[in-house]
Design a protein around this motif. Structure first.
Motif, PDB file in Angstrom:
ATOM      1  N   CYS A 154       0.834  -1.209   0.000  1.00  0.00           N
ATOM      2  CA  CYS A 154       0.000   0.000   0.000  1.00  0.00           C
ATOM      3  C   CYS A 154       0.872   1.263   0.000  1.00  0.00           C
ATOM      4  O   CYS A 154       0.582   2.243  -0.701  1.00  0.00           O
ATOM      5  N   THR A 158       0.882   4.051  -3.065  1.00  0.00           N
ATOM      6  CA  THR A 158       0.301   5.387  -2.791  1.00  0.00           C
ATOM      7  C   THR A 158       1.355   6.451  -2.571  1.00  0.00           C
ATOM      8  O   THR A 158       1.022   7.613  -2.313  1.00  0.00           O
ATOM      9  N   TYR A 161       1.179   9.981  -4.309  1.00  0.00           N
ATOM     10  CA  TYR A 161      -0.038  10.780  -4.156  1.00  0.00           C
ATOM     11  C   TYR A 161       0.067  11.707  -2.934  1.00  0.00           C
ATOM     12  O   TYR A 161       0.479  11.271  -1.837  1.00  0.00           O
ATOM     13  N   VAL A 164      -1.652  11.478   1.122  1.00  0.00           N
ATOM     14  CA  VAL A 164      -1.828  10.062   1.448  1.00  0.00           C
ATOM     15  C   VAL A 164      -0.573   9.595   2.181  1.00  0.00           C
ATOM     16  O   VAL A 164       0.540   9.669   1.631  1.00  0.00           O
ATOM     17  N   GLY A 178      -6.634   7.065   0.564  1.00  0.00           N
ATOM     18  CA  GLY A 178      -5.797   5.881   0.352  1.00  0.00           C
ATOM     19  C   GLY A 178      -6.471   4.891  -0.595  1.00  0.00           C
ATOM     20  O   GLY A 178      -5.830   4.348  -1.509  1.00  0.00           O
ATOM     21  N   ALA A 181      -6.417   6.376  -4.106  1.00  0.00           N
ATOM     22  CA  ALA A 181      -5.074   6.351  -4.684  1.00  0.00           C
ATOM     23  C   ALA A 181      -4.748   4.956  -5.232  1.00  0.00           C
ATOM     24  O   ALA A 181      -4.135   4.829  -6.301  1.00  0.00           O
ATOM     25  N   ARG A 185      -4.007   4.393  -9.127  1.00  0.00           N
ATOM     26  CA  ARG A 185      -2.667   3.929  -9.516  1.00  0.00           C
ATOM     27  C   ARG A 185      -2.783   2.810 -10.569  1.00  0.00           C
ATOM     28  O   ARG A 185      -1.967   2.732 -11.507  1.00  0.00           O
TER      29      ARG A 185
END
Length: 892
Positions: A154, A158, A161, A164, A178, A181, A185
């Motif tokens: 994760c 992320t 971004y 986040v 989150g 994102a 992605r």
């Protein structure tokens, strides 16, 4: 599923083993876990066509719990109990808990009784344990796994971004950025990330949840209001939901590799299926031809004429010469195709091809054997019928001749015997009548043999089933009845004459002597004429020589017969002289006989005319038999050469197939040279067939100059052609196996040496005991105990899938090479399909056409069943049905 080190499993699960029961007492966290865990379970249960509504109630009987474990693990659990009693439910839950424990998961304070009683804390704890084991444990990112691996994944996804910062699985996800994102992605077209605001968590969360459910097939497991309204969202619920994103996105990179693997497997299977279809069609056509031909060969309805039977024989020759040889080639090609297909299937590690019922190679061989048996019996029957009709025609003609002669002789005899001329006759006339009657009786006795011969011939015609037996029987019965009547009339007239004889004493002894000598001589001439005109049938030169000798003996008796004729004529002349001298009133005729000198002279002249005709007939028949003898010798000379040549070639081919001189290519070249020499020998076979046809046309049925028949030569020739073709095919398959498996020539020689060592009878195959001894000599541990017998039975099912009871060298090297060969199993194909399908239990038509070449995509679509689960979409296909169609239930 991969196996992990137990210590590693315990390390990552240790913080979760004693899950915080106090937190479960918080209604907000309990609500989140209920919703999340329920949605997660349903995302898997829908693949089996079911779902749950209440997590603590629907798992109480253990049935859906076991089904859930089967779906997420891909393994079969023990058969569940279907009873409704508590003991049945506890048994099902224990089976599920035992399965979880078998996967290296340590269950703490979770018992089947709590689950059956609907204990919500225990139920949620158990589901969380399942999620950890089957959804999170396998996550691995940069040498971290499980929870840490998922967190690191994760963070990596992320990191680019703004706003986040994922540090945990609770408050880091409250603002929803989150989740957005992660989606952006991997699928940037689904979310406009630039328009999201950190101070609007509800919008962010609902956007992420809706997009994931609609486009990523990730069910909505959380409520935005619960997350925003909770100071610290439930970590387990967040982890469960986030793991769904990981599994949804992590499989995309594997799709291309899976598609390529499927293409390769499909191409091989398409080719093999075409070979199977070709075999089935060829086998069906050949069996159908055999089915139509056997009734024709088994038809034993005889014909009434020789011409009709000769036509049957000609039809049979056309069958042997024109119709059967192409079918022999088809049968040979069928065996070659079958062996080639089985070799390709073994090299691809595919199940052996089992033709449709009744179309096995053994079934075709059995049907062919029945055809050849019927063929042999039909030929014998034709020849016997021709002999029978020939015999019948001869007997029927002989019957007609004898009957005609007898009928001519008996014509008027009844009227003569019924005359009462003795009542007004003089003494000399009575004596003459008496003597005449005695002569008639002598003549009647002489004709007794002819009547008996006529009856015997009629009886033989009946026994041989002559088609015109009714008319023969009627004519014979008429002759016998007339003969009996003549006997009775003769006896009656004699009695009358003897009564009158006492009154009349004078008689002319010369007439009597004439009558007595003329009658036997007349009978002799009639018999001679009958014999000289009698038709004869001979089959050997010895028989015609016997007839010629008998005829010469007959001609030697003619001078004595001529003397007897002159003596009889002298008696008649003397009678005439006496009649003229003494003026006896004899009316110029002999009162004792109807035989006149003119008749005697006429018959004698006829006999002299028939003798040269008989000479000519015997000479022509002798020439014909000499010609037949030349045909016998000509055929015998060729057959005595061709028969041993075929046997020698068969033995030489057998030695080549089991010896180890040179490479397989050398053996193949050697065999092809033999094949060429056999093909070049075909003109000699054709010449022999032509000689045999001449013999058949000449109706020659035996030949003392050879023990070979044309049938034996044909069968040997067909076996030689089949053997050389089969042996070449076996060597070609050995080369194919050697090249496919990477076997060296030295290994092939070692395999052949081991095989030949245990092939005691040099038959080219090993029996079960010979094969077992060979395996033991190669180091296989196959004892006489049940385990050893089971292992040997397994090996025999591989090398002898048709259960013929023998192991060929090709099957032997296939088995030896298979022990070390890499395989491409059905599991790999199914794994590839699962990668294409992702977390779904189906794959769409569009996905197949996008990932596979057009022809192979359509090949798969044609063999897949429509998917009908609750999560089905238009164009969804059940890819499990493809595996069943391709490999059968046993491979799954």
């Amino acid at each position: 599923m991969d196996h992990y080190d137990s210590q590693q499993t315990n390390d990552y699960m240790q913080p979760e083993e004693d899950w915080d029961r106090d937190l479960l007492l918080d209604p907000a966290w309990e609500k989140q876990q209920r919703k999340t865990f329920t949605a997660w379970c349903n995302s898997h249960l829908r693949k089996a066509g079911t779902q749950i509504e209440n997590i603590e109630e629907d798992f109480r009987d253990g049935l859906k719990l076991m089904l859930l474990l089967e779906v997420i693990s891909g393994e079969r659990l023990a058969k569940p109990e279907r009873g409704k009693m508590r003991v049945h439910k506890i048994s099902n839950v224990n089976k599920a808990l035992d399965f979880i424990a078998s996967k290296g998961v340590k269950l703490v304070s979770i018992g089947a009784e709590e689950i059956v009683d609907g204990n919500v804390k225990m139920t949620l704890g158990m589901i969380w344990t399942i999620i950890l084991r089957f959804a999170i444990q396998d996550i691995s990112v940069e040498e971290t796994s499980a929870k840490e691996g998922l967190l690191l994944w994760c963070q990596r996804k992320t990191a680019p971004y703004k706003n986040v910062n994922i540090q945990n699985f609770h408050i880091s996800w409250k603002d929803g950025l989150g989740f957005c994102a992660l989606i952006h992605r991997h699928r940037p077209e689904l979310i406009d990330y630039g328009k999201l605001r950190k101070d609007d968590p509800l919008t962010n969360l609902n956007t992420a949840f809706d997009v994931a459910e609609k486009y990523l097939d990730i069910p909505k497991m959380l409520d935005a209001e619960d997350i925003v309204g909770t100071a610290r969202p439930d970590e387990k619920a967040i982890m469960t939901y986030v793991s769904s994103f990981y599994h949804a996105f992590s499989g995309a990179q594997k799709a291309e590799t899976a598609a390529n693997r499927i293409c390769k497997v499909l191409a091989v299977n398409q080719e093999n299926e075409q070979l199977m279809e070709d075999y089935e069609k060829l086998a069906s056509d050949l069996l159908e031809w055999i089915r139509r031909t056997i009734p024709w060969l088994e038809n034993r309805v005889p014909e009434n004429t020789m011409q009709a039977m000769q036509q049957k024989l000609e039809d049979f020759r056309d069958y042997r010469r024109l119709h059967k040889p192409p079918k022999v080639q088809e049968k040979c090609q069928l065996e070659i195709s079958f062996n080639t297909l089985q070799t390709k299937l073994r090299l691809s590690n595919r199940p052996a091809f089992m033709p449709s019922e009744g179309r096995m190679v053994s079934d075709i061989n059995n049907a062919w054997g029945c055809l050849e048996q019927a063929e042999k019996g039909y030929e014998e029957w034709l020849l016997n019928e021709i002999r029978r009709l020939e015999r019948l025609d001869h007997l029927a003609e002989k019957f007609r001749q004898k009957a005609s002669i007898h009928e001519v002789w008996t014509d008027g005899k009844e009227a003569m015997l019924r005359q009462k001329d003795y009542e007004t006759a003089t003494l000399s006339e009575i004596k003459a009548l008496l003597k005449k009657h005695e002569a008639f009786e002598s003549d009647l006795a002489a004709h007794q043999d002819r009547v008996e011969q006529i009856a015997a011939i009629a009886q033989e015609l009946n026994e041989l089933d002559y088609y015109d037996s009714p008319s023969v029987n009627a004519r014979c019965q008429k002759i016998c009845d007339q003969w009996d009547n003549l006997g009775a009339l003769t006896q009656k007239r004699r009695e009358a004459l003897e009564r009158t004889e006492k009154l009349l004493e004078t008689i002319d002894q010369l007439y009597l002597e004439y009558a007595k000598r003329a009658a036997p001589f007349n009978n002799w001439m009639e018999g001679a004429m009958e014999d000289l005109q009698d038709t004869f049938i001979v089959h050997t030169i010895e028989e015609i020589q016997g007839l010629t000798t008998a005829h010469e003996q007959f001609k030697a008796t003619l001078p004595d017969a001529d003397k007897e004729r002159l003596a009889i004529l002298g008696i008649h002349n003397e009678v005439s002289k006496i009649v003229q001298t003494y003026h006896v009133n004899m009316a110029g005729t002999n009162p004792y006989t109807t035989i006149t000198p003119q008749e005697i002279n006429g018959k004698w002249d006829h006999v002299r005319q028939l003798v040269p005709r008989r000479d000519q007939a015997l000479t022509e028949e002798h020439a014909r038999q000499q010609h037949n003898e030349r045909l016998r010798k000509q055929f015998g000379a060729q057959a005595n050469v061709i028969g041993p040549w075929i046997q020698t070639k068969m033995e030489e081919i057998g030695r080549i197939s089991i010896e180890m001189h040179g490479t397989l290519e050398d053996q193949l070249n050697h065999l092809r040279q033999y094949e060429k020499s056999i093909v070049n020998y075909k003109p000699k076979m054709d010449q022999l067939e032509g000689d045999h046809q001449l013999i058949q046309e000449a109706l020659i049925f035996d030949n003392k100059h050879t023990n070979y028949t044309m049938e034996h030569i044909r069968v040997g020739w067909e076996q030689l052609l089949t053997t050389i073709a089969r042996t070449i095919n076996e060597v070609e398959n050995q080369i194919l196996t050697r090249d496919a498996k990477g076997i060296s020539q030295e290994q092939m020689n070692e395999f052949r040496a081991s095989f030949n060592h245990f092939d005691r009878d040099h038959s080219g195959t090993l029996g079960p005991e010979e094969f077992k001894a060979c395996l033991i000599s190669l180091g296989y541990d196959i004892g006489n105990d049940p385990q050893g017998e089971a292992e040997f039975a397994r090996i025999m099912s591989i090398v002898d899938p048709n259960r013929l009871g023998v192991v060929t060298f090709q099957a032997f090297i296939d088995f030896m090479s298979r022990e070390t060969a890499d395989t491409d199993t059905a599991d790999q194909v199914m794994a590839s399909f699962k990668i294409l399908a992702g977390d779904k239990n189906y794959i769409t038509v569009d996905e197949l056409r996008r990932e596979l070449p057009p022809d192979q995509a359509e090949y798969c679509i044609a063999r897949m069943a429509p998917y009908t689960g609750p999560d089905a979409v238009p164009g969804a296909l059940d890819y499990m049905s493809f595996s069943t169609a391709l490999y059968g239930e046993s491979d799954l």
